[in-house]
Design a protein around this motif. Structure first.
Motif, PDB file in Angstrom:
ATOM      1  N   GLN A 145       5.007 -10.321   2.501  1.00 22.80           N
ATOM      2  CA  GLN A 145       3.557 -10.175   2.641  1.00 22.80           C
ATOM      3  C   GLN A 145       3.143  -8.706   2.699  1.00 22.80           C
ATOM      4  O   GLN A 145       2.126  -8.305   2.127  1.00 22.80           O
ATOM      5  CB  GLN A 145       3.055 -10.899   3.901  1.00 22.80           C
ATOM      6  N   VAL A 146       3.934  -7.911   3.402  1.00 22.68           N
ATOM      7  CA  VAL A 146       3.617  -6.490   3.500  1.00 22.68           C
ATOM      8  C   VAL A 146       3.719  -5.823   2.128  1.00 22.68           C
ATOM      9  O   VAL A 146       2.839  -5.059   1.713  1.00 22.68           O
ATOM     10  CB  VAL A 146       4.545  -5.792   4.513  1.00 22.68           C
ATOM     11  N   LEU A 154       1.605  -3.499  -2.933  1.00 18.88           N
ATOM     12  CA  LEU A 154       1.701  -3.573  -4.394  1.00 18.88           C
ATOM     13  C   LEU A 154       0.395  -4.023  -5.037  1.00 18.88           C
ATOM     14  O   LEU A 154       0.132  -3.739  -6.208  1.00 18.88           O
ATOM     15  CB  LEU A 154       2.818  -4.547  -4.798  1.00 18.88           C
ATOM     16  N   GLY A 155      -0.408  -4.758  -4.270  1.00 12.90           N
ATOM     17  CA  GLY A 155      -1.661  -5.272  -4.820  1.00 12.90           C
ATOM     18  C   GLY A 155      -1.452  -6.450  -5.745  1.00 12.90           C
ATOM     19  O   GLY A 155      -2.283  -6.736  -6.614  1.00 12.90           O
ATOM     20  N   GLU A 203       6.445  10.136   3.127  1.00 15.82           N
ATOM     21  CA  GLU A 203       5.318   9.988   4.064  1.00 15.82           C
ATOM     22  C   GLU A 203       4.255   9.046   3.510  1.00 15.82           C
ATOM     23  O   GLU A 203       3.733   8.186   4.231  1.00 15.82           O
ATOM     24  CB  GLU A 203       4.697  11.349   4.383  1.00 15.82           C
ATOM     25  N   ALA A 204       3.936   9.181   2.231  1.00 19.94           N
ATOM     26  CA  ALA A 204       2.912   8.328   1.622  1.00 19.94           C
ATOM     27  C   ALA A 204       3.327   6.863   1.656  1.00 19.94           C
ATOM     28  O   ALA A 204       2.513   5.977   1.982  1.00 19.94           O
ATOM     29  CB  ALA A 204       2.648   8.776   0.183  1.00 19.94           C
ATOM     30  N   VAL A 205       4.587   6.579   1.347  1.00 17.78           N
ATOM     31  CA  VAL A 205       5.043   5.192   1.326  1.00 17.78           C
ATOM     32  C   VAL A 205       5.173   4.644   2.747  1.00 17.78           C
ATOM     33  O   VAL A 205       4.775   3.496   3.020  1.00 17.78           O
ATOM     34  CB  VAL A 205       6.381   5.078   0.564  1.00 17.78           C
ATOM     35  N   ALA A 259       1.672   3.838   3.939  1.00 19.53           N
ATOM     36  CA  ALA A 259       1.111   2.668   3.268  1.00 19.53           C
ATOM     37  C   ALA A 259       1.728   1.379   3.807  1.00 19.53           C
ATOM     38  O   ALA A 259       1.020   0.387   4.047  1.00 19.53           O
ATOM     39  CB  ALA A 259       1.338   2.779   1.762  1.00 19.53           C
ATOM     40  N   LEU A 260       3.037   1.369   4.006  1.00 19.40           N
ATOM     41  CA  LEU A 260       3.695   0.175   4.535  1.00 19.40           C
ATOM     42  C   LEU A 260       3.271  -0.095   5.973  1.00 19.40           C
ATOM     43  O   LEU A 260       3.024  -1.248   6.357  1.00 19.40           O
ATOM     44  CB  LEU A 260       5.214   0.343   4.459  1.00 19.40           C
TER      45      LEU A 260
END
Length: 358
Positions: A152-153, A158-159, A204-206, A209-210
């Motif tokens: 789900q995450v 991923l959209g 850091e971005a990933v 986002a997670l």
């Protein structure tokens, strides 16, 4: 100590840091029970970018590595991963690795502090093959999602719908604008998830986002202490803790790391003889400790005879007591066998692995 790329991110939320293999690791975020519970019942996010990565390129990369490890490499499908051991001609372990086979290279995911040792071992035998070894650690790092809500995450980030990945299956993806690899992972006993290989500049971005997408699914950051708890309950040995350079893979229950159909590799004769002979003289087993606090390295005795030693110790929520991994002589491996601690601290009981079974 080599610092984590995301040190300041973890520091902002009160992380406690330790060194593992000379590399900085987040030990925990304050409540190991909450972190453990998230991995079992919801979803947890672990910064595994302290692990080291070797990358092998060249036309002969698969055939070269095939002859160096206990596992099948040449016929491993592209996009798949496999767990393997590196052993000497005498059958003793040099290290272990998860091997990811991609279209243009092979990635070796190894324990922190093990990269140079494994590379030196490979270099020793790399003579005329068209294969090149590269240090991939500065380029990429792993983030690990564990728990039943992992899919789900990832779907949220991923959209698009995401059905999850079988263990050792992989696929490329784009997360938070970063080109990543998703690799299915699972521990014996039911805790499964996905490891995300991220360009180091995009960690850091990933991570952000997670973490943001996971908030609605009960995501918690997971430290090394909680991860070790899950590992020991699953009965999974870790090189440097439960396996060293005198360990033979069969002693550590690593039959899943061995292909018996692949042909020659370094140390094969020793493995073949040991397999034909049957049970090893000693083998990794589970140990129930009750409330006794036992240090790794403590000797195990049966009467006056030394029959083994302890390697990893945790307090298990599944068992409601302290449990351990340790090596036990084959004559004392039967679950329920009582052993005494050499320091006189009490008795322990041999148990089947994983602790989460049944």
């Amino acid at each position: 100590m080599e610092p984590l790329s995301l040190h300041f991110v973890h520091e902002q939320v009160g992380a406690r840091f330790i060194s593992v293999g000379g590399r900085e690791v987040v030990a925990g975020y304050g409540d190991v029970g909450t972190e453990y519970g998230a991995a079992r019942d919801a979803v947890a996010l672990h910064d595994a970018s302290y692990r080291e990565i070797l990358r092998i390129t060249g036309e002969d990369r698969a055939s070269f590595l095939h002859g160096m490890v206990t596992q099948e490499v040449k016929n491993l499908p592209v996009g798949s991963a496999a767990y393997a051991a590196f052993i000497t001609v005498k059958g003793a372990m040099v290290g272990d690795a998860r091997i990811l086979k991609r279209e243009g290279d092979l990635l070796l995911d190894v324990e922190p502090g093990l990269g140079a040792k494994v590379r030196e071992f490979l270099d020793k035998y790399l003579i005329s093959e068209d294969a090149e070894l590269h240090d991939g650690t500065p380029e990429s790092g792993w983030l690990r999602l564990l728990g039943p809500r992992t899919a789900q995450v990832l779907a949220a980030v991923l959209g698009r719908p995401f059905e999850g990945l079988a263990a050792q299956a992989s696929q490329p993806a784009v997360l938070a604008g970063q080109d990543v690899w998703l690799l299915g992972t699972a521990l014996p006993g039911g805790v499964a998830g996905v490891d995300v290989l991220v360009p180091r500049a995009g960690l850091e971005a990933v991570w952000t986002a997670l973490a943001q997408a996971g908030a609605a699914h009960g995501l918690k950051p997971l430290g090394f202490d909680a991860l070790e708890l899950l590992r020991v309950e699953a009965g999974v040995p870790r090189y440097g803790q439960d396996m060293v350079d005198t360990t033979i893979p069969l002693e550590a229950n690593l039959t899943h790391a061995i292909s018996y159909n692949k042909g020659c590799y370094i140390g094969q004769e020793v493995i073949a003889r040991a397999t034909f002979r049957g049970r090893m003289n000693r083998q990794l087993a589970g140990l129930l400790l009750g409330e006794t606090d036992v240090a790794p390295g403590t000797e195990l005795r049966r009467g006056e005879k030394k029959v083994g030693w302890v390697t990893s110790v945790v307090r298990s929520p599944v068992k409601g007591q302290r449990v351990a991994l340790g090596y036990v002589h084959r004559e004392s491996l039967e679950p329920g066998t009582e052993l005494t601690l050499a320091d006189g601290a009490g008795t322990v009981t041999v148990a089947a692995l994983p602790f989460t079974a049944g």
